[in-house]
Design a protein around this motif. Structure first.
Motif, PDB file in Angstrom:
ATOM      1  N   ILE A  42     -30.283   1.326 -22.189  1.00 60.52           N
ATOM      2  CA  ILE A  42     -29.765   1.599 -20.848  1.00 60.52           C
ATOM      3  C   ILE A  42     -30.235   0.535 -19.852  1.00 60.52           C
ATOM      4  O   ILE A  42     -29.541   0.217 -18.885  1.00 60.52           O
ATOM      5  CB  ILE A  42     -30.174   3.019 -20.395  1.00 60.52           C
ATOM      6  N   MET A  52     -32.843   9.180 -11.408  1.00 65.01           N
ATOM      7  CA  MET A  52     -31.445   9.208 -10.961  1.00 65.01           C
ATOM      8  C   MET A  52     -30.898  10.640 -10.975  1.00 65.01           C
ATOM      9  O   MET A  52     -31.137  11.405 -11.907  1.00 65.01           O
ATOM     10  CB  MET A  52     -30.569   8.339 -11.877  1.00 65.01           C
ATOM     11  N   ARG A 105     -35.004  13.367 -19.933  1.00 65.75           N
ATOM     12  CA  ARG A 105     -34.400  12.889 -18.684  1.00 65.75           C
ATOM     13  C   ARG A 105     -35.316  11.868 -18.000  1.00 65.75           C
ATOM     14  O   ARG A 105     -34.886  10.796 -17.596  1.00 65.75           O
ATOM     15  CB  ARG A 105     -34.149  14.072 -17.749  1.00 65.75           C
ATOM     16  N   VAL A 134     -22.300   6.006 -14.317  1.00 64.48           N
ATOM     17  CA  VAL A 134     -22.603   4.695 -14.903  1.00 64.48           C
ATOM     18  C   VAL A 134     -22.086   4.675 -16.340  1.00 64.48           C
ATOM     19  O   VAL A 134     -22.563   5.433 -17.198  1.00 64.48           O
ATOM     20  CB  VAL A 134     -24.128   4.404 -14.877  1.00 64.48           C
ATOM     21  N   ILE A 190     -24.640   4.232 -19.317  1.00 68.62           N
ATOM     22  CA  ILE A 190     -25.476   5.401 -19.629  1.00 68.62           C
ATOM     23  C   ILE A 190     -24.661   6.429 -20.412  1.00 68.62           C
ATOM     24  O   ILE A 190     -25.129   6.990 -21.408  1.00 68.62           O
ATOM     25  CB  ILE A 190     -26.055   6.015 -18.335  1.00 68.62           C
ATOM     26  N   ILE A 203     -33.538   8.353 -18.181  1.00 70.95           N
ATOM     27  CA  ILE A 203     -32.725   8.147 -16.979  1.00 70.95           C
ATOM     28  C   ILE A 203     -33.587   7.934 -15.728  1.00 70.95           C
ATOM     29  O   ILE A 203     -33.149   7.370 -14.740  1.00 70.95           O
ATOM     30  CB  ILE A 203     -31.769   9.356 -16.770  1.00 70.95           C
ATOM     31  N   ASP A 249     -27.948  13.549 -11.238  1.00 70.05           N
ATOM     32  CA  ASP A 249     -26.892  13.693 -12.246  1.00 70.05           C
ATOM     33  C   ASP A 249     -25.611  12.967 -11.853  1.00 70.05           C
ATOM     34  O   ASP A 249     -24.980  12.301 -12.678  1.00 70.05           O
ATOM     35  CB  ASP A 249     -26.590  15.181 -12.487  1.00 70.05           C
ATOM     36  N   GLU A 298     -25.310  10.432 -10.063  1.00 73.57           N
ATOM     37  CA  GLU A 298     -25.495   8.977 -10.077  1.00 73.57           C
ATOM     38  C   GLU A 298     -25.379   8.421 -11.494  1.00 73.57           C
ATOM     39  O   GLU A 298     -24.587   7.526 -11.768  1.00 73.57           O
ATOM     40  CB  GLU A 298     -26.861   8.614  -9.476  1.00 73.57           C
ATOM     41  N   TRP A 299     -26.181   8.983 -12.420  1.00 69.72           N
ATOM     42  CA  TRP A 299     -26.156   8.409 -13.776  1.00 69.72           C
ATOM     43  C   TRP A 299     -24.852   8.719 -14.498  1.00 69.72           C
ATOM     44  O   TRP A 299     -24.391   7.929 -15.330  1.00 69.72           O
ATOM     45  CB  TRP A 299     -27.372   8.856 -14.596  1.00 69.72           C
TER      46      TRP A 299
END
Length: 604
Positions: free
Chosen positions: A146, A93, A86, A101, A104, A90, A95, A97-98
């Motif tokens: 990403i 960020m 994570r 996207v 992602i 990522i 959960d 939020e990502w």
């Protein structure tokens, strides 16, 4: 006009007494998709490391456009072993939020099979330190993809990815705006992604327009015009060009080369293999039985990988085996190899494997066998045999076969301990072939091999008379060297795929869609389908196997008819009669294939 991102001006690099790159000048612009090919050790990785300013040139200079956003995947990652997936992929960020996207979600699903990272014990919260090299490499690739970049530089990005992952990565890179420079030996991937090629040879870099197929033609044409003395290499390139031109029509999405010139160049090149002749020779060497499996169950510890498998590997069969990681591809080969070594005395967990009395099996596993590091290359090969019979009257000495596999006369005296990983892989293959087996199991044979060595291996296998099973994530190699493809989809069954890897990817896509969460109301709306009885299932499987044997026979007859038509080209009456027979045969084959697909769906 496209903006220039990187300039390489008169760059040279020397290691010891060897000049890897000699006054090379190149450029990368916006929108470029460049594939880098060449023999192992000729400087591909050094070139892209200098291009990315990870390594200094001895002379010349490399300049980057101001503010260039550069992403690099090297062969050794820089991940923090104490961090979690994570944190590295990522960042900070949350959960919600990502997960919102799209990029992602796409990257995590494409590289790890889902957002929960099911292959890792703690999902995204798995600590990186204990993970394998392949798992770490996928994490590094995910982190890179990403992010937003103007230029992505990738060194062997398809390593440790399966066929499905490679197909996803190719599609993902095609959709990105970033420019790309990529070193890889995966020829299918090069054709799918690249629009230019750099060929690194003896300190020089030759540039070609188009993907791998275009490059093969352009290089063969350049060598023909230059009238080089490398006759053997020319012939190999022309043979591969013939395969590309006569194979599936969509091997290159943008065929820029002149079709007429390409056809003229390969006019006298026969098909890669004379299948019917090889089958005849293989039958003489092997008899009727090679491996017969009846109601076999294959396990790995407590896990059942294959169940109730009834299957036959016959004389001269060339089988490609694809499937999801952990589905049992390697375990199946190991079970067959164990039965062969014990002459049928050691059997799998359930069922029976019958092994032909004349079977001489050679098994190339993923682990490179250790050899005495003080041995010379030629000595290691001669320890097996001095000469080898390749069939159809072809015989080679150990030294000649060494040269065909890229070990020059000088290199044949190199100690085994000084060889690279790819060279040791080549040596292992050589030793297997020198033992004159009549059955070959190849588990990921393309690992660490450059493209030129792959074409040489394919050329040797083209004339090799025997039964062969190949496990590979290299789609080009498996399509090039085998005649039929079977798949393990992780449900305990083995299925033939009449349409090859394309059909495998379609089936995997459907399985992923079926496994996706459905609305809560959906189950109530579904009507329960009547369960098939076990007797019906067994009958369907038997019919499937019968159809597979019929399809094999039809393929052989089809090849014979094509040969007869070519032999009687001036006898129009005879050709007309043969053509009518051929059309009937093709119609019968298509009907059988449709029935096979129906049964496969019903039993799947």
């Amino acid at each position: 006009m496209a903006v220039n991102l990187v300039n390489v001006e008169a760059v040279s690099k020397v290691y010891g007494t060897r000049a890897l790159l000699d006054a090379v000048s190149l450029g990368v612009s916006e929108g470029d998709r460049i594939g880098v090919v060449g023999r192992n050790g000729d400087g591909k990785t050094t070139l892209i490391r200098m291009l990315a300013k990870l390594e200094e040139a001895d002379t010349g200079r490399v300049t980057h456009n101001g503010g260039l956003r550069l992403g690099v995947l090297t062969q050794h990652d820089s991940l923090d072993p104490e961090a979690t997936i994570r944190h590295e992929v990522i960042g900070d960020m949350a959960d919600h939020e990502w997960a919102g996207v799209a990029k992602i979600r796409d990257v995590l699903t494409g590289l790890f099979g889902g957002l929960d990272l099911a292959g890792f014990e703690h999902g995204l919260d798995t600590v990186i330190g204990p993970l394998s090299g392949g798992e770490r490499r996928r994490i590094a690739l995910a982190r890179l993809l990403i992010a937003e970049q103007d230029l992505i530089v990738l060194d062997e990005p398809t390593n440790h990815l399966d066929v499905e992952g490679i197909a996803w990565l190719a599609g993902h890179l095609r959709e990105r705006r970033s420019a790309l420079v990529c070193v890889t030996h995966d020829r299918w991937f090069l054709d799918q992604v690249c629009t230019r090629m750099w060929d690194v040879q003896k300190g020089t870099v030759f540039e070609y327009e188009g993907g791998y197929s275009d490059y093969v033609f352009a290089r063969a044409e350049r060598e023909r015009i230059a009238a080089t003395e490398e006759t053997k290499r020319q012939n190999l390139m022309r043979k591969e060009l013939a395969w590309l031109r006569r194979g599936a029509p969509a091997r290159t999405s943008k065929p820029r080369y002149r079709i007429e010139a390409a056809n003229e160049l390969i006019a006298d090149v026969p098909p890669p293999r004379d299948t019917s002749e090889l089958m005849k020779f293989a039958s003489a060497r092997l008899g009727k039985t090679v491996f017969d499996l009846e109601d076999v169950t294959v396990t790995a510890g407590p896990k059942v990988l294959l169940k109730h498998l009834t299957w036959q590997l016959g004389p001269g069969d060339r089988i490609g085996l694809v499937g999801v990681n952990g589905a049992g591809k390697t375990s199946l080969l190991r079970a067959l190899a164990t039965a062969a070594r014990s002459q049928g005395e050691e059997q799998p967990a359930a069922g029976k494997v019958a092994v032909g009395k004349t079977v001489r099996l050679a098994y190339l596993s993923q682990e490179v066998a250790e050899l005495d590091p003080t041995w010379r290359v030629l000595q290691a090969v001669q320890a097996v045999r001095d000469r080898v019979d390749l069939g159809k009257g072809r015989e080679m000495t150990a030294g000649q076969l060494c040269e065909q596999f890229g070990f020059t006369k000088e290199k044949q005296w190199t100690p085994v301990g000084d060889l690279s990983g790819g060279e040791r892989r080549r040596l292992q293959l050589l030793r297997l072939l020198m033992d004159e087996p009549n059955v070959l199991f190849l588990d990921e044979p393309t690992n660490d091999l450059d493209i030129e060595t792959l074409t040489q291996l394919e050329d040797v296998l083209d004339g090799w008379p025997g039964s062969m099973v190949v496990i590979s994530h290299d789609r080009f190699f498996i399509e090039r060297t085998t005649d039929r493809i079977f798949a393990l989809l992780g449900d305990g069954a083995l299925r033939m795929l009449p349409r090859g890897v394309d059909e495998y990817l379609e089936r995997r896509h459907k399985m992923a869609e079926a496994a996706a969460p459905v609305p809560a109301a959906a189950p109530a709306q579904q009507s329960a389908a009547p369960a098939k009885s076990s007797a019906d299932a067994r009958a369907a499987k038997k019919e499937l196997q019968k159809i597979e044997r019929q399809l094999d026979k039809l393929s052989q007859n089809e090849a014979k008819l094509h040969t007869q038509i070519a032999d009687n080209a001036t006898d129009f009456a005879r050709v007309a009669k043969l053509d009518a027979e051929l059309r009937e045969l093709v119609a019968e084959r298509e009907e059988l294939e449709m029935r096979w697909l129906e049964l496969a769906e019903a039993t799947g």
